[in-house]
Design an enzyme around this catalytic site. Sequence first.
Site, mmCIF file in Angstrom:
data_model
loop_
_atom_site.group_PDB
_atom_site.id
_atom_site.type_symbol
_atom_site.label_atom_id
_atom_site.label_comp_id
_atom_site.label_asym_id
_atom_site.label_seq_id
_atom_site.Cartn_x
_atom_site.Cartn_y
_atom_site.Cartn_z
ATOM 1 N N ALA A 32 0.819 -1.225 0.000
ATOM 2 C CA ALA A 32 0.000 0.000 0.000
ATOM 3 C C ALA A 32 0.850 1.271 0.000
ATOM 4 O O ALA A 32 0.601 2.196 -0.780
ATOM 5 C CB ALA A 32 -0.943 -0.007 1.202
ATOM 6 N N GLU A 33 1.855 1.330 0.883
ATOM 7 C CA GLU A 33 2.673 2.556 0.951
ATOM 8 C C GLU A 33 3.501 2.730 -0.325
ATOM 9 O O GLU A 33 3.701 3.852 -0.792
ATOM 10 C CB GLU A 33 3.590 2.537 2.177
ATOM 11 C CG GLU A 33 2.862 2.469 3.523
ATOM 12 C CD GLU A 33 2.149 3.761 3.918
ATOM 13 O OE1 GLU A 33 1.979 4.656 3.067
ATOM 14 O OE2 GLU A 33 1.746 3.867 5.096
ATOM 15 N N ALA A 34 3.964 1.619 -0.901
ATOM 16 C CA ALA A 34 4.719 1.703 -2.160
ATOM 17 C C ALA A 34 3.806 2.112 -3.316
ATOM 18 O O ALA A 34 4.258 2.753 -4.268
ATOM 19 C CB ALA A 34 5.403 0.375 -2.455
#
EC number: 3.2.2.22
Length: 234
Positions: free
Chosen positions: A169-171
């Site tokens: 998700a953060e990537a």
Amino acid sequence: RPSWTVDSDSAKYSSFLDSLREEFGRGTPKVCNIPVTKKANNDKFVLVNLVLPFNRNTITLAFRASDAYLVGFQDRDSKTNKLRANFFSDEYRALSGKYKSIFTDAEVLAPALPCASTYTDLQNKAGVSREKLSLGVSSLQTAFTAVYGKVFTGKNVAKFALISIQMVAEAARFKYIEDQVINRGMYSSFEAGARITLLENNWSKISEQYHKSCKLGGGQFTEEEMKLGLLLYN
């Protein structure tokens, strides 16, 4: 459904994240040519398959479509051989009743996971801060193996969640994080450090600034903030 075989093929990892961004942005107009999540309060989820290359075991992650937050995952219980739906303790009451509509092939609903979905609780249960947590392909493979089909503990679930949230998700939110995984995490492990966690903590604020600057022009962004892959709906 976006799917990633967790190995060191960086081109496939990038392609997976691009398809994930498009999935989150489906049906919402892009801003500055960047995909935007769904409007808040909609009851939709984005599912992602993580597949281990050496045995094809699969964990399906469920993210809320409006904010890309992880709410739970599906694996196969090694004792019963049934696909089980697992939700974090703070999501369980709201989502357990509709587990079949989220994980459509789940056969059983497992009890609530022994941790909440927040970074604060996950770090407490994992016994390590995000800054010091090892990220990378081998770290994710190890964390995956520690939970798949197993009896869950706060520690093994929290570590798996922290690593998969940041590498998926953060990537997807930040291409800078994607680049760090590709450059530092394909064949070794690395600690996220303060620069990555600062971005993660400020995604909502950075998204808001993007929405404003795309409408009005201008806007001051750091080099890392310029490489945004997904915007929060505004």
